[in-house]
Scaffold this motif. Structure first.
Motif, mmCIF file in Angstrom:
data_model
loop_
_atom_site.group_PDB
_atom_site.id
_atom_site.type_symbol
_atom_site.label_atom_id
_atom_site.label_comp_id
_atom_site.label_asym_id
_atom_site.label_seq_id
_atom_site.Cartn_x
_atom_site.Cartn_y
_atom_site.Cartn_z
ATOM 1 N N GLU A 95 5.037 -8.762 -10.137
ATOM 2 C CA GLU A 95 5.142 -7.318 -10.324
ATOM 3 C C GLU A 95 5.878 -6.670 -9.156
ATOM 4 O O GLU A 95 5.970 -7.239 -8.067
ATOM 5 C CB GLU A 95 3.762 -6.672 -10.512
ATOM 6 N N VAL A 96 6.401 -5.470 -9.412
ATOM 7 C CA VAL A 96 7.073 -4.664 -8.398
ATOM 8 C C VAL A 96 6.492 -3.262 -8.480
ATOM 9 O O VAL A 96 6.371 -2.699 -9.569
ATOM 10 C CB VAL A 96 8.597 -4.594 -8.654
ATOM 11 N N ASP A 97 6.130 -2.674 -7.321
ATOM 12 C CA ASP A 97 5.634 -1.298 -7.382
ATOM 13 C C ASP A 97 6.791 -0.306 -7.253
ATOM 14 O O ASP A 97 7.950 -0.695 -7.055
ATOM 15 C CB ASP A 97 4.517 -1.054 -6.358
ATOM 16 N N LEU A 98 6.495 0.970 -7.394
ATOM 17 C CA LEU A 98 7.541 1.984 -7.464
ATOM 18 C C LEU A 98 8.294 2.192 -6.152
ATOM 19 O O LEU A 98 9.313 2.877 -6.126
ATOM 20 C CB LEU A 98 6.944 3.316 -7.931
ATOM 21 N N THR A 99 7.809 1.599 -5.065
ATOM 22 C CA THR A 99 8.550 1.685 -3.804
ATOM 23 C C THR A 99 9.372 0.435 -3.539
ATOM 24 O O THR A 99 10.100 0.364 -2.557
ATOM 25 C CB THR A 99 7.596 1.919 -2.617
ATOM 26 N N GLY A 100 9.221 -0.579 -4.416
ATOM 27 C CA GLY A 100 9.990 -1.808 -4.265
ATOM 28 C C GLY A 100 9.242 -2.965 -3.658
ATOM 29 O O GLY A 100 9.831 -4.016 -3.392
ATOM 30 N N GLN A 101 7.933 -2.833 -3.441
ATOM 31 C CA GLN A 101 7.153 -3.964 -2.938
ATOM 32 C C GLN A 101 7.021 -5.020 -4.034
ATOM 33 O O GLN A 101 6.726 -4.698 -5.188
ATOM 34 C CB GLN A 101 5.763 -3.511 -2.493
ATOM 35 N N VAL A 102 7.206 -6.280 -3.651
ATOM 36 C CA VAL A 102 7.237 -7.371 -4.624
ATOM 37 C C VAL A 102 6.050 -8.295 -4.418
ATOM 38 O O VAL A 102 5.853 -8.846 -3.331
ATOM 39 C CB VAL A 102 8.548 -8.168 -4.495
ATOM 40 N N CYS A 103 5.269 -8.472 -5.470
ATOM 41 C CA CYS A 103 4.163 -9.434 -5.472
ATOM 42 C C CYS A 103 4.601 -10.658 -6.270
ATOM 43 O O CYS A 103 4.981 -10.538 -7.435
ATOM 44 C CB CYS A 103 2.913 -8.813 -6.095
ATOM 45 N N SER B 44 0.366 -13.839 -6.354
ATOM 46 C CA SER B 44 -0.999 -13.598 -6.820
ATOM 47 C C SER B 44 -1.031 -12.550 -7.918
ATOM 48 O O SER B 44 -0.143 -11.700 -8.016
ATOM 49 C CB SER B 44 -1.885 -13.145 -5.651
ATOM 50 N N ILE B 45 -2.055 -12.634 -8.731
ATOM 51 C CA ILE B 45 -2.329 -11.622 -9.757
ATOM 52 C C ILE B 45 -3.642 -10.977 -9.353
ATOM 53 O O ILE B 45 -4.715 -11.535 -9.564
ATOM 54 C CB ILE B 45 -2.426 -12.247 -11.161
ATOM 55 N N GLY B 46 -3.561 -9.803 -8.730
ATOM 56 C CA GLY B 46 -4.751 -9.240 -8.106
ATOM 57 C C GLY B 46 -5.224 -10.178 -7.014
ATOM 58 O O GLY B 46 -4.431 -10.658 -6.196
ATOM 59 N N THR B 47 -6.504 -10.499 -7.013
ATOM 60 C CA THR B 47 -7.043 -11.403 -5.996
ATOM 61 C C THR B 47 -6.860 -12.875 -6.353
ATOM 62 O O THR B 47 -7.118 -13.748 -5.523
ATOM 63 C CB THR B 47 -8.550 -11.140 -5.806
ATOM 64 N N ARG B 48 -6.425 -13.164 -7.570
ATOM 65 C CA ARG B 48 -6.300 -14.560 -8.011
ATOM 66 C C ARG B 48 -4.961 -15.133 -7.555
ATOM 67 O O ARG B 48 -3.901 -14.671 -7.966
ATOM 68 C CB ARG B 48 -6.425 -14.653 -9.532
ATOM 69 N N MET B 49 -5.019 -16.154 -6.714
ATOM 70 C CA MET B 49 -3.801 -16.785 -6.232
ATOM 71 C C MET B 49 -3.124 -17.548 -7.363
ATOM 72 O O MET B 49 -3.785 -18.235 -8.146
ATOM 73 C CB MET B 49 -4.105 -17.721 -5.059
ATOM 74 N N TYR B 50 -1.802 -17.421 -7.421
ATOM 75 C CA TYR B 50 -1.053 -17.989 -8.550
ATOM 76 C C TYR B 50 -0.064 -19.067 -8.111
ATOM 77 O O TYR B 50 0.090 -20.077 -8.760
ATOM 78 C CB TYR B 50 -0.322 -16.868 -9.279
ATOM 79 N N SER B 51 0.659 -18.842 -7.019
ATOM 80 C CA SER B 51 1.655 -19.832 -6.584
ATOM 81 C C SER B 51 1.744 -19.843 -5.061
ATOM 82 O O SER B 51 0.886 -20.404 -4.398
ATOM 83 C CB SER B 51 3.018 -19.545 -7.225
ATOM 84 N N GLY B 52 2.761 -19.192 -4.500
ATOM 85 C CA GLY B 52 2.922 -19.175 -3.055
ATOM 86 C C GLY B 52 4.141 -18.373 -2.660
ATOM 87 O O GLY B 52 4.860 -17.840 -3.504
ATOM 88 N N PHE B 53 4.393 -18.293 -1.359
ATOM 89 C CA PHE B 53 5.587 -17.588 -0.874
ATOM 90 C C PHE B 53 6.849 -18.323 -1.286
ATOM 91 O O PHE B 53 7.861 -17.715 -1.626
ATOM 92 C CB PHE B 53 5.536 -17.475 0.657
ATOM 93 N N GLN C 218 -4.956 -4.302 -7.071
ATOM 94 C CA GLN C 218 -5.885 -4.413 -5.956
ATOM 95 C C GLN C 218 -6.110 -5.882 -5.609
ATOM 96 O O GLN C 218 -6.389 -6.708 -6.482
ATOM 97 C CB GLN C 218 -7.219 -3.755 -6.294
ATOM 98 N N GLY C 219 -5.961 -6.210 -4.360
ATOM 99 C CA GLY C 219 -6.162 -7.578 -3.903
ATOM 100 C C GLY C 219 -4.914 -8.422 -3.913
ATOM 101 O O GLY C 219 -4.890 -9.517 -3.343
ATOM 102 N N ALA C 220 -3.850 -7.946 -4.582
ATOM 103 C CA ALA C 220 -2.602 -8.708 -4.622
ATOM 104 C C ALA C 220 -1.889 -8.599 -3.278
ATOM 105 O O ALA C 220 -2.134 -7.676 -2.493
ATOM 106 C CB ALA C 220 -1.695 -8.193 -5.733
ATOM 107 N N GLY C 221 -1.004 -9.545 -3.005
ATOM 108 C CA GLY C 221 -0.291 -9.555 -1.732
ATOM 109 C C GLY C 221 1.187 -9.277 -1.906
ATOM 110 O O GLY C 221 1.772 -9.577 -2.946
ATOM 111 N N VAL C 222 1.791 -8.683 -0.892
ATOM 112 C CA VAL C 222 3.232 -8.467 -0.876
ATOM 113 C C VAL C 222 3.900 -9.709 -0.296
ATOM 114 O O VAL C 222 3.595 -10.122 0.822
ATOM 115 C CB VAL C 222 3.597 -7.232 -0.034
#
Length: 470
Positions: A348-356, A359-368, A409-413
């Protein structure tokens, strides 16, 4: 000369030989730490893994080179013999990860440096760990003794007449792990393609070896959706120039981009990984690597996974150089490539351009992974013509917008808003570099799904206290 110098430094660097790295070549003292006529103990997988003890750290090679037979034998041996507290460290691995199952709790604990689907459940349930880290930094974990493998489980090609094997489809952080492992157990697979560059390793360094003749794990075969094809077309027609050097990951969006590049000329490849789409572009003459400053005329990668067609293409092919991840993903090295174009996806991308992306929320999905390595490397392109691209469908399979007012909430940039230049969906291209927060919101709303644009405008006003503006 460049290829020869990389092959020359091969296995002498593995155990105690003085190695000096000078950008794109290595020199080494002539005395090998093991006689080249030393033979490994040829045995079975069940016997080979008996070197593992309670409290050990075990490194597992990943992607298409995952030594599945050794992993299975390790798991069975640990369970049957009451072993405990074994750390299993790895990047993305293929196949099952039986050592992460509930009945292995207390015996094994997985430590992922980049997560695959086979460990997500265990991480979510607290039985396994993951490390947020850039791909280019992973070898430092071994060189700085943060991770100290007691045993390394790898998969290689059969030895040639001189005793040299190849790490094949996965070089990445493997050499760093091997240089710092006390024991090396090799699965010697007739089906492992022979690749060059940093992949060459002498069989004298193996403590045990197991012969197999089994197919490698494979991906591919599913055609891109209409949405993915549209994204690929937009990127290929608007953002990829003739003579550009490309980085792309695995998945339908990168495949869709590659499928839309058939009429391009003199493309180069410098990517931590690549998949099947490269093969056709090479056969059509679209990929020549002609304009690259380093490794001219060569495709550079660090690991790969795809179909048998890809494995046949890279086998014994000097057009391909498989190099270590701390070199391939080094931002300075990336920046030297002409018109460096980095194509990466995200969650996902937020309206300021931060890219997650991890993770999906607090659930880790892959990695950097290599996303930030290449996004920044392209932005710093020495020719000033690099293009860092984030590509994603505008909505999830459930119809939720992937361009959101806030990341969950809980997702990382992973990629910051200062890193992002281009965001592409099937609805267009948002150019964010140099834009204010209001302008970024405006650009991103334009490429969001039409069903969500009104709600995103309201959310932007609530967040920024002003309307988005061009």
């Amino acid at each position: 000369m460049a290829l020869a110098s990389r092959i020359v430094r091969v296995s002498q660097a593995l155990r105690g030989v003085s190695v000096k790295k000078s950008r794109s070549f290595y020199t080494y003292s002539p005395e090998p730490s093991q006689p080249l006529n030393r033979q490994p103990e040829w045995t079975t997988a069940d016997e080979a893994v008996k070197v593992i003890k309670s409290g050990d750290t075990v490194f597992i090679q990943g992607a298409a080179a995952t030594p599945i037979e050794l992993v299975s034998a390790m798991t069975n041996f640990g369970k049957a013999n009451g072993l405990k507290d074994i750390t299993v460290c790895h990047m993305h691995t293929e196949g099952q990860a039986p050592y992460t199952e509930p009945d292995c709790q207390g015996i094994f604990r997985s430590l992922s440096l980049f997560m695959a689907a086979n460990v997500r459940k265990a991480v979510a349930e607290g039985r396994s760990d993951c490390v947020p880290i850039f791909l280019q930094d992973i070898p430092k974990l071994f060189h700085h003794k943060i991770l100290r493998p007691d045993v390394a489980l790898i998969q290689v090609s059969p030895p040639d007449k001189h005793g040299y094997c190849s790490l094949g489809t996965s070089v990445d952080c493997v050499r760093a792990a091997l240089r710092n492992s006390k024991k090396i157990v090799a699965l010697v697979n007739e089906k492992m393609p022979r690749t060059f560059g940093d992949a060459i390793i002498h069989s004298s360094h193996f403590d045990a070896a197991v012969r197999v003749d089994v197919p490698l794990p494979s991906h591919g075969g599913k055609p891109p959706s209409d949405v993915e094809s549209k994204i690929g077309q937009l990127i290929a027609e608007n953002l990829v120039d003739d003579g550009a050097t490309l980085q792309m990951g695995i998945g339908n969006i990168p495949d869709a981009v590659l499928g839309a590049l058939k009429n391009h000329k003199d493309l180069g490849i410098h990517s931590e990984m690549f998949a099947d789409g490269i093969v056709e572009l090479v056969s059509l003459g679209a990929v020549t690597n002609r304009f690259k400053k380093a490794h001219k005329g060569r495709i550079v990668g660090s690991f790969l996974i795809g179909s048998q067609r890809l494995y046949d293409f890279v086998d014994d092919n000097p057009f391909i150089e498989m190099l270590e991840i701390d070199y391939v993903n080094n931002t300075h090295v990336i920046s030297q490539n002409p018109r460096m174009t980095a194509i990466n996806s995200c969650i996902e991308v937020d309206l300021t351009g931060q890219v997650c992306s991890d993770s999906i929320g607090t659930r880790m999905y892959s990695g950097f992974g290599g996303q930030v390595d290449f996004i920044r490397g392209a932005a710093e392109g020495l020719d000033g013509k690099g293009k860092p691209i984030i590509a994603l469908p505008s909505v999830t399979n459930k119809g939720e917008s992937k361009i959101s007012p806030f990341i969950k909430q809980g997702a990382g940039v992973v990629t910051t808003r200062a890193h992002v230049h281009y965001v592409v969906t099937e609805h267009g291209i948002a150019h964010l570099f140099g834009k204010t927060l209001r302008q970024r919101a405006y650009e991103l709303i334009k490429v969001a799904h039409p069903n969500h644009r009104e709600s995103l405008e309201k959310a932007a006003f609530e967040r920024l206290k002003t309307m988005p503006v061009a």
